[in-house]
Write an enzyme that holds these catalytic residues in place. Sequence first.
Site, PDB file in Angstrom:
ATOM      1  N   GLU A 135       1.602  -0.109  -5.476  1.00 15.39           N
ATOM      2  CA  GLU A 135       1.631  -0.725  -6.807  1.00 15.39           C
ATOM      3  C   GLU A 135       0.291  -1.378  -7.098  1.00 15.39           C
ATOM      4  O   GLU A 135      -0.442  -1.764  -6.203  1.00 15.39           O
ATOM      5  CB  GLU A 135       2.771  -1.747  -6.944  1.00 15.39           C
ATOM      6  CG  GLU A 135       3.068  -2.598  -5.716  1.00 15.39           C
ATOM      7  CD  GLU A 135       1.947  -3.515  -5.287  1.00 15.39           C
ATOM      8  OE1 GLU A 135       1.303  -4.110  -6.174  1.00 15.39           O
ATOM      9  OE2 GLU A 135       1.712  -3.654  -4.069  1.00 15.39           O
ATOM     10  N   GLU A 149      -0.452  -2.405  -2.478  1.00 11.86           N
ATOM     11  CA  GLU A 149      -1.016  -1.112  -2.872  1.00 11.86           C
ATOM     12  C   GLU A 149      -0.607   0.030  -1.942  1.00 11.86           C
ATOM     13  O   GLU A 149      -1.178   1.112  -1.972  1.00 11.86           O
ATOM     14  CB  GLU A 149      -2.550  -1.171  -2.944  1.00 11.86           C
ATOM     15  CG  GLU A 149      -3.093  -2.257  -3.848  1.00 11.86           C
ATOM     16  CD  GLU A 149      -4.601  -2.410  -3.714  1.00 11.86           C
ATOM     17  OE1 GLU A 149      -5.284  -1.400  -3.461  1.00 11.86           O
ATOM     18  OE2 GLU A 149      -5.091  -3.537  -3.852  1.00 11.86           O
TER      19      GLU A 149
END
Length: 336
Positions: free
Chosen positions: A170, A313
């Site tokens: 993300e 991430e």
Amino acid sequence: MEKIIIPALDEERMQEVRAGYAKIDKPAANLGKLEDMVVGLAGMIGKDLPDKLKTAMVLMCGDHGIAKYGVSAYPQEVTRQMINGYMRGTAGATVLARHAHADVFVCDVGTAFDLSDLPKVYQKKVAWGTNDFTQGPAMTREQAEKAIAVGIEMADMCIDQGYNMLYTGEMGIGNTTSTSAIASAFLGLDPQLTVGRGSGINDERMKIKRQVVIDGLAKNMPKQGDAMDILCKVGGYDHAGLAGVIIGAARRRVPAMVDGVNATAAALLAYGLYPQCRDYMLCSHLSSDISHKKMLELMQLSPIVDAGMRLGEGTGASLAIVVLQAAMDVYNHLSR
């Protein structure tokens, strides 16, 4: 939302793997979590274990209206800068994904930027970032459902291409603030117990961040445990998209390796919508952000790696994928 059926774990396959471990010339259960992961994986996929994982990291990007209050150490423009880094392969997430032999799929589900000049980004924007949730709901129910549908679509696309393991990434400045609000609302916890330092903010920004969460919860009064209500009121499009990825993978018997605190908030929403999704989740690592452990405890998920990470991430998931492949290699090579 359409009715989605999540299949039960294949107990027969799990028993076969347990029996395979019993044939290996070693003390019983002395590989600990490695054995548990492989047994669970067999139950998820419901067929013979593959020799190798074909892994896709699905990285959902969305911006947050509350970023304007300075809840992050970085300005919102960093969302676009990081996406540029993913496209160049120079971000930490993409470096670790290469190490895990994973392909990366970046999707704009709700950033505040025009990314049409980045043709390799999947352009699925539902809105130009969420609304400021201290003033009202972050998104409408229609927008939330569209963002979840984007995640399901991305999961289907990857699975149709032969990927047998998905993992979550993300990007969106301010998303740990939304994550803290999701955790407080879902678990019924005071923000003092869920608001962490995220990107490494100082004490002054920490006070602002905590107050933003307090104000957002007071303004919207999300219903405890009601995943859709919580998502609409204090969630992000990155959360919604990742929840869709997890749901979409589970309905097709494909496991999802869940990354850090933001991805776990998305997993919590998926679990709230479809509790059976939990059977298809693997927890990659334990984030240093304070709400992470509490969310994992509710879903009874155990982290594979504990390295004090908080980058997000998909970075922790990349490390866990390497461990999982090693566990599969041991079983496949020794049980035959």
